[in-house]
Motif scaffolding. Structure first.
Motif, PDB file in Angstrom:
ATOM      1  N   ALA A 237       0.831  -1.206   0.000  1.00  0.00           N
ATOM      2  CA  ALA A 237       0.000   0.000   0.000  1.00  0.00           C
ATOM      3  C   ALA A 237       0.864   1.255   0.000  1.00  0.00           C
ATOM      4  N   GLU A 238       0.289   2.349  -0.510  1.00  0.00           N
ATOM      5  CA  GLU A 238       0.964   3.639  -0.546  1.00  0.00           C
ATOM      6  C   GLU A 238       0.074   4.703   0.077  1.00  0.00           C
ATOM      7  N   ILE A 239       0.703   5.688   0.707  1.00  0.00           N
ATOM      8  CA  ILE A 239      -0.036   6.830   1.243  1.00  0.00           C
ATOM      9  C   ILE A 239      -0.187   7.862   0.135  1.00  0.00           C
ATOM     10  N   ASP A 240      -1.428   8.292  -0.106  1.00  0.00           N
ATOM     11  CA  ASP A 240      -1.732   9.251  -1.168  1.00  0.00           C
ATOM     12  C   ASP A 240      -2.653  10.320  -0.595  1.00  0.00           C
ATOM     13  N   LEU A 241      -2.111  11.524  -0.320  1.00  0.00           N
ATOM     14  CA  LEU A 241      -2.879  12.623   0.273  1.00  0.00           C
ATOM     15  C   LEU A 241      -3.563  12.205   1.572  1.00  0.00           C
ATOM     16  N   GLY A 242      -2.925  11.322   2.328  1.00  0.00           N
ATOM     17  CA  GLY A 242      -3.489  10.869   3.592  1.00  0.00           C
ATOM     18  C   GLY A 242      -4.339   9.619   3.472  1.00  0.00           C
ATOM     19  N   LEU A 400      -9.128  24.130  -8.927  1.00  0.00           N
ATOM     20  CA  LEU A 400      -9.167  23.142  -9.985  1.00  0.00           C
ATOM     21  C   LEU A 400      -7.759  22.902 -10.510  1.00  0.00           C
ATOM     22  N   SER A 401      -7.570  21.786 -11.184  1.00  0.00           N
ATOM     23  CA  SER A 401      -6.257  21.494 -11.760  1.00  0.00           C
ATOM     24  C   SER A 401      -5.964  22.467 -12.903  1.00  0.00           C
ATOM     25  N   MET A 402      -4.700  22.619 -13.229  1.00  0.00           N
ATOM     26  CA  MET A 402      -4.331  23.268 -14.479  1.00  0.00           C
ATOM     27  C   MET A 402      -4.736  22.314 -15.587  1.00  0.00           C
ATOM     28  N   GLN A 403      -5.555  22.775 -16.543  1.00  0.00           N
ATOM     29  CA  GLN A 403      -6.134  21.857 -17.507  1.00  0.00           C
ATOM     30  C   GLN A 403      -6.283  22.507 -18.878  1.00  0.00           C
ATOM     31  N   MET A 404      -6.553  21.632 -19.850  1.00  0.00           N
ATOM     32  CA  MET A 404      -6.713  22.082 -21.223  1.00  0.00           C
ATOM     33  C   MET A 404      -7.703  21.168 -21.928  1.00  0.00           C
ATOM     34  N   HIS A 405      -8.500  21.761 -22.831  1.00  0.00           N
ATOM     35  CA  HIS A 405      -9.476  21.000 -23.604  1.00  0.00           C
ATOM     36  C   HIS A 405      -9.167  21.149 -25.091  1.00  0.00           C
ATOM     37  N   HIS A 406      -9.235  20.053 -25.823  1.00  0.00           N
ATOM     38  CA  HIS A 406      -8.917  20.086 -27.248  1.00  0.00           C
ATOM     39  C   HIS A 406     -10.087  20.549 -28.105  1.00  0.00           C
ATOM     40  N   HIS A 407     -11.311  20.309 -27.646  1.00  0.00           N
ATOM     41  CA  HIS A 407     -12.458  20.459 -28.547  1.00  0.00           C
ATOM     42  C   HIS A 407     -13.468  21.525 -28.123  1.00  0.00           C
ATOM     43  N   GLU A 447      -9.643  29.041  -9.405  1.00  0.00           N
ATOM     44  CA  GLU A 447      -9.588  28.802  -7.964  1.00  0.00           C
ATOM     45  C   GLU A 447     -10.346  29.885  -7.223  1.00  0.00           C
ATOM     46  N   ASN A 448     -10.695  29.562  -5.988  1.00  0.00           N
ATOM     47  CA  ASN A 448     -11.423  30.500  -5.120  1.00  0.00           C
ATOM     48  C   ASN A 448     -10.491  30.950  -4.002  1.00  0.00           C
ATOM     49  N   PRO A 449      -9.972  32.187  -4.096  1.00  0.00           N
ATOM     50  CA  PRO A 449      -9.060  32.664  -3.064  1.00  0.00           C
ATOM     51  C   PRO A 449      -9.768  33.294  -1.876  1.00  0.00           C
ATOM     52  N   GLY A 450     -11.101  33.390  -1.952  1.00  0.00           N
ATOM     53  CA  GLY A 450     -11.855  34.120  -0.931  1.00  0.00           C
ATOM     54  C   GLY A 450     -12.354  33.250   0.200  1.00  0.00           C
ATOM     55  N   ASP A 468     -14.409  13.737 -20.558  1.00  0.00           N
ATOM     56  CA  ASP A 468     -13.098  13.132 -20.752  1.00  0.00           C
ATOM     57  C   ASP A 468     -12.213  13.920 -21.717  1.00  0.00           C
ATOM     58  N   ASP A 469     -12.725  15.044 -22.237  1.00  0.00           N
ATOM     59  CA  ASP A 469     -11.868  15.936 -23.033  1.00  0.00           C
ATOM     60  C   ASP A 469     -11.124  16.853 -22.075  1.00  0.00           C
ATOM     61  N   ILE A 470     -10.137  16.297 -21.424  1.00  0.00           N
ATOM     62  CA  ILE A 470      -9.380  17.076 -20.446  1.00  0.00           C
ATOM     63  C   ILE A 470      -7.954  16.533 -20.338  1.00  0.00           C
ATOM     64  N   ALA A 471      -7.011  17.439 -20.458  1.00  0.00           N
ATOM     65  CA  ALA A 471      -5.619  17.140 -20.117  1.00  0.00           C
ATOM     66  C   ALA A 471      -5.337  17.894 -18.819  1.00  0.00           C
ATOM     67  N   ARG A 472      -4.723  17.236 -17.879  1.00  0.00           N
ATOM     68  CA  ARG A 472      -4.589  17.816 -16.545  1.00  0.00           C
ATOM     69  C   ARG A 472      -3.143  17.745 -16.066  1.00  0.00           C
ATOM     70  N   LYS A 473      -2.714  18.779 -15.366  1.00  0.00           N
ATOM     71  CA  LYS A 473      -1.428  18.761 -14.686  1.00  0.00           C
ATOM     72  C   LYS A 473      -1.522  19.634 -13.451  1.00  0.00           C
ATOM     73  N   ASP A 474      -0.566  19.465 -12.550  1.00  0.00           N
ATOM     74  CA  ASP A 474      -0.507  20.269 -11.334  1.00  0.00           C
ATOM     75  C   ASP A 474      -1.849  20.256 -10.598  1.00  0.00           C
ATOM     76  N   ASP A 475      -2.285  19.067 -10.225  1.00  0.00           N
ATOM     77  CA  ASP A 475      -3.565  18.897  -9.533  1.00  0.00           C
ATOM     78  C   ASP A 475      -3.301  18.671  -8.043  1.00  0.00           C
ATOM     79  N   ILE A 476      -3.799  19.569  -7.180  1.00  0.00           N
ATOM     80  CA  ILE A 476      -3.536  19.438  -5.747  1.00  0.00           C
ATOM     81  C   ILE A 476      -4.223  18.220  -5.158  1.00  0.00           C
ATOM     82  N   TYR A 477      -5.218  17.650  -5.881  1.00  0.00           N
ATOM     83  CA  TYR A 477      -5.922  16.461  -5.394  1.00  0.00           C
ATOM     84  C   TYR A 477      -5.311  15.176  -5.953  1.00  0.00           C
ATOM     85  N   GLN A 478      -4.269  15.325  -6.763  1.00  0.00           N
ATOM     86  CA  GLN A 478      -3.500  14.190  -7.286  1.00  0.00           C
ATOM     87  C   GLN A 478      -4.377  13.152  -7.981  1.00  0.00           C
TER      88      GLN A 478
END
Length: 485
Positions: A237-242, A400-407, A447-450, A468-478
């Motif tokens: 097993a591995e620990i992932d965000l607790g 939200l994650s840093m993301q991109m959509h192709h379509h 994101e919501n900074p408030g 599923d049209d999503i490319a994702r990186k830098d996601d704090i929720y992993q």
């Protein structure tokens, strides 16, 4: 709960169910344990389960088991209950209760070599918390002698939706407890009536109080493959965000068997303790109707409704007016994308209906129009051939994650709060009644900074609008690359 010298009990909460018989409110990605069904209860079923296990009453920190899709929902319920768990174990594949409890027992024994487990589903209703805690304490005292205790419920009617336990001889030194003579599958109504008339039969509550070492010993005797798979899955097993994420390959090798079949029906250490603490497993709309407040005609309506010559019915609607004339014993559940109308006496068959929806590829069995995410939720307001309109609700601090959509391109209009929007390498604050436009293939983040919830309207335009049209990186929720949830 605990008295002097009483064993400390580790709650083990099983939260992997899908609650198909309470469709269309309960769905695969948002099942019944997370829903607040009753107006008289401020908590979800899981929230209420957590609150009846206070650490200041002698309970240890709980171990929760759930699947990957529900992990952030479980975490939110724990935060609402201000309860820190010993572990949140993620089951990579469903293998029923025997393997899950084996993992929990192994975890508990790491902390306490004399661990006593109180294993329970996350979605039952118990109305008398004091009696519940007293029953767990009594059962823990019996389990400390190396026994595996089942809490049995005195049947109040010839229910055909529950399994039954037939009690055997009285247990020496444990007043009110009995050996288990037999487990009985869900009976037909004449058989259930005979059980009531004969006495000595109890509903199987699905709540167990177990000596962890005895459980693993008996599991090794009867189903060694389950124990081996649990041990190896925990070792890898591995620990992932607790969260404690079990080794998928190792856990998948376990046979999928319930604790009843794997151990309880075979062991000589099984004990039934008859209890009464206002239990209901809320396994169907009829069960929910039974514990709801009724009007003088036996109806329960938590909706805008007009019921004329209507008796014995359950009515739920989230938006629309429900009007009935001259009907009885109906279940009517209206949600924004699905309506259920059923004979109340056939409510056990709703699970079969959900299986048919799944077989036909219908998404209504899986998720609501409102889709919960770790950062908040989004809700589909309108969907056309090349456009979609959503409402996004982002919790304070949600990101939200840093993301991109192709379509598809997206146009965001803030209607409440302040948004921090990143497009490429540029950041900007977008306030109420302001908007921003994201072109397809642009990397972007919201994101919501408030300190108040952020709500915005999102208009999507493009040739393909699937989640599923999503490319994702830098996601704090992993979340994984293929995890759109």
């Amino acid at each position: 709960m605990a008295k002097d010298n009483a064993p400390t009990v580790t709650p083990v909460i099983l939260s992997g169910g899908s609650g198909t018989r309470l469709w269309p409110l309960s769905r695969a990605l948002y099942p019944k344990q997370f829903i607040r069904f009753l107006e008289t209860h401020e908590d979800s079923f899981l929230g209420a389960t957590l609150k009846r296990l206070p650490t200041d009453q002698g309970f240890a920190a709980p171990i929760l088991l759930c699947n990957n899709d529900h992990r952030f929902l479980v975490l939110e319920e724990l935060e609402n209950a201000a309860l820190k768990p010993a572990s949140i174990v993620l089951e990579p594949v469903a293998r029923n209760t025997a393997p899950a409890i084996a993992v929990a027992a192994l975890c508990a024994l790491r902390e306490d070599e004399h661990a006593i487990l109180a294993v329970m589903p996350s979605d039952h209703v118990i109305t008398n918390q004091t009696a519940f805690q007293s029953a767990i304490e009594r059962a823990a005292g019996i389990a400390a002698g190396g026994k595996l205790v089942l809490l049995g419920i005195a049947p109040s009617q010839p229910h055909t939706g529950y399994g039954y336990i037939r009690q055997g001889k009285a247990l020496k030194g444990a007043k009110g407890a009995f050996s288990v003579a037999a487990f009985v599958e869900k009976p037909d109504e004449p058989t259930a009536r005979r059980y009531l008339d004969d006495g000595g039969y109890h509903w199987n509550s699905g709540i167990f109080v177990l000596d962890a070492r005895t459980y693993l010993k008996e599991l090794e005797k009867f189903e060694p493959e389950i124990l081996q798979a649990a041990q190896l899955a925990l070792e890898g097993a591995e620990i992932d965000l607790g969260f404690l994420r079990l080794d998928r390959e190792k856990f998948a090798k376990s046979p999928g068997i319930s604790i009843d079949y794997a151990v309880m029906e075979k062991t000589s250490q099984a004990v039934v303790l008859p209890v009464d603490f206002g239990w209901n497993d809320v396994g169907s709309w009829t069960s929910l109707w039974e514990i709801s407040v009724h009007d003088e005609d036996g109806n329960h309506a938590n909706a805008d409704s007009l019921l004329v010559d209507t008796t014995g019915s359950f009515v739920h609607s989230e938006k629309s007016l429900v009007a009935t004339i001259g009907v009885k014993d109906l279940v009517i559940v209206d949600t924004p994308d699905a309506l259920l109308v059923a004979d109340k006496n056939r409510s056990q068959d709703v699970g079969t209906l959900v299986s048919a929806l799944k077989a036909h590829g219908r998404t209504e069995q899986e998720q609501h129009l409102r889709n919960v995410r770790p950062w908040g939720y989004f809700e589909t307001l309108s969907l056309g051939t090349r456009f979609q309109v959503k409402k996004l609700h982002v919790k304070p601090g949600g990101k939200l994650s840093m993301q991109m959509h192709h379509h598809r391109s997206e146009h965001w209009v803030v209607v409440q709060g302040t948004a921090k929007v990143t497009i490429g390498d540029k950041e900007q604050l977008v306030r109420e009644n302001e908007s921003v436009y994201i072109v397809a293939t642009q990397w972007h983040r919201l994101e919501n900074p408030g300190k108040v919830p952020l709500e915005l309207i999102e208009v999507q335009i493009g040739s393909y609008l699937g989640e599923d049209d999503i490319a994702r990186k830098d996601d704090i929720y992993q979340r994984t690359a293929d995890e759109t949830k």
